[in-house]
Scaffold this active site. Structure first.
Site, PDB file in Angstrom:
ATOM      1  N   HIS A  83      -9.108  -3.812  -2.113  1.00 56.08           N
ATOM      2  CA  HIS A  83      -8.128  -3.098  -1.285  1.00 56.08           C
ATOM      3  C   HIS A  83      -8.465  -1.607  -1.224  1.00 56.08           C
ATOM      4  O   HIS A  83      -8.510  -1.005  -0.151  1.00 56.08           O
ATOM      5  CB  HIS A  83      -6.732  -3.322  -1.886  1.00 56.08           C
ATOM      6  N   GLU A  84      -8.718  -1.010  -2.392  1.00 49.95           N
ATOM      7  CA  GLU A  84      -9.017   0.430  -2.440  1.00 49.95           C
ATOM      8  C   GLU A  84     -10.383   0.738  -1.824  1.00 49.95           C
ATOM      9  O   GLU A  84     -10.551   1.761  -1.161  1.00 49.95           O
ATOM     10  CB  GLU A  84      -8.932   0.957  -3.872  1.00 49.95           C
ATOM     11  N   HIS A 124     -10.210   1.256   1.816  1.00 50.03           N
ATOM     12  CA  HIS A 124      -9.805   2.615   2.211  1.00 50.03           C
ATOM     13  C   HIS A 124     -11.017   3.537   2.357  1.00 50.03           C
ATOM     14  O   HIS A 124     -11.022   4.422   3.216  1.00 50.03           O
ATOM     15  CB  HIS A 124      -8.844   3.224   1.186  1.00 50.03           C
ATOM     16  N   CYS A 138       0.841  -1.195   0.000  1.00 57.38           N
ATOM     17  CA  CYS A 138       0.000   0.000   0.000  1.00 57.38           C
ATOM     18  C   CYS A 138       0.878   1.248   0.000  1.00 57.38           C
ATOM     19  O   CYS A 138       1.877   1.305   0.719  1.00 57.38           O
ATOM     20  CB  CYS A 138      -0.891  -0.023   1.240  1.00 57.38           C
TER      21      CYS A 138
END
Length: 187
Positions: free
Chosen positions: A149-150, A153, A107
């Site tokens: 993954h994004e 966030h 990341c």
């Protein structure tokens, strides 16, 4: 669907946006839905892409640059000028596969830390593109992993929250100047 936003895929010494790192509270705050897709948002998309390319990333979520909007940019081929990036506005997961895949993740907000993470192998999402058009996408492999993954966030979750091996994770974080206390494990 690839983006129509044109950005030169080059590294800048001083990217337009500043990254935030593990331990910064800004990464833990949920992002807000985007109400209006306009030129100001498209400029933010360009700035995010340029920042991502400058930092050798393949994905970047707005919270990583201190902006609490549900906005993600992805480019799995940053060295290929012919391959346009993917822009996801207000993405939502519609479906995930039962098949789970374990792979290493890193990341931009946690430089030099790479750990194995379990994620669904296939993900189907709904989102808007940079022109505000509704889209759907079924993604597999690296793209599915990057999207998940994004999207984490956008919900105040970072990939280290999903790592099972806490001892190795603590060692890796410490070795790279981060505190294990910044990790918030998710079930």
């Amino acid at each position: 669907m690839p983006s129509e936003i044109a950005v030169e895929k080059k590294k800048l010494k001083n990217p337009p946006l500043q990254l935030h790192y593990l331990g910064d509270r800004v990464l833990r705050q949920p992002a807000k839905r985007i109400a209006k897709v306009d030129d100001e948002l498209r400029q933010l998309i360009r700035d995010m892409l340029q920042t991502m390319y400058s930092k050798d990333g393949i994905g970047l979520a707005a919270p990583q640059v201190g902006i609490h909007k549900q906005l993600i940019v992805i480019d799995l081929e940053p060295d290929n000028p012919a391959n346009p990036p993917l822009v996801l506005i207000n993405p939502t997961i519609k479906q995930v596969s039962k098949e789970i895949c374990v792979a290493q993740e890193g990341c931009l907000s946690i430089p030099n830390v790479y750990m194995d993470v379990k994620r669904p192998e296939v993900v189907e999402i709904a989102y808007k593109d940079e022109n505000g058009r509704p889209k759907t996408l079924k993604a597999t492999d690296l793209l599915a992993r990057c999207i998940q993954h994004e999207m984490d966030h956008l919900n105040g979750v970072v990939f280290v929250d999903r790592v099972d091996n806490s001892l190795t994770l603590a060692q890796e974080l410490s070795k790279n100047g981060f505190s294990y206390q910044a990790v918030k494990p998710v079930a």
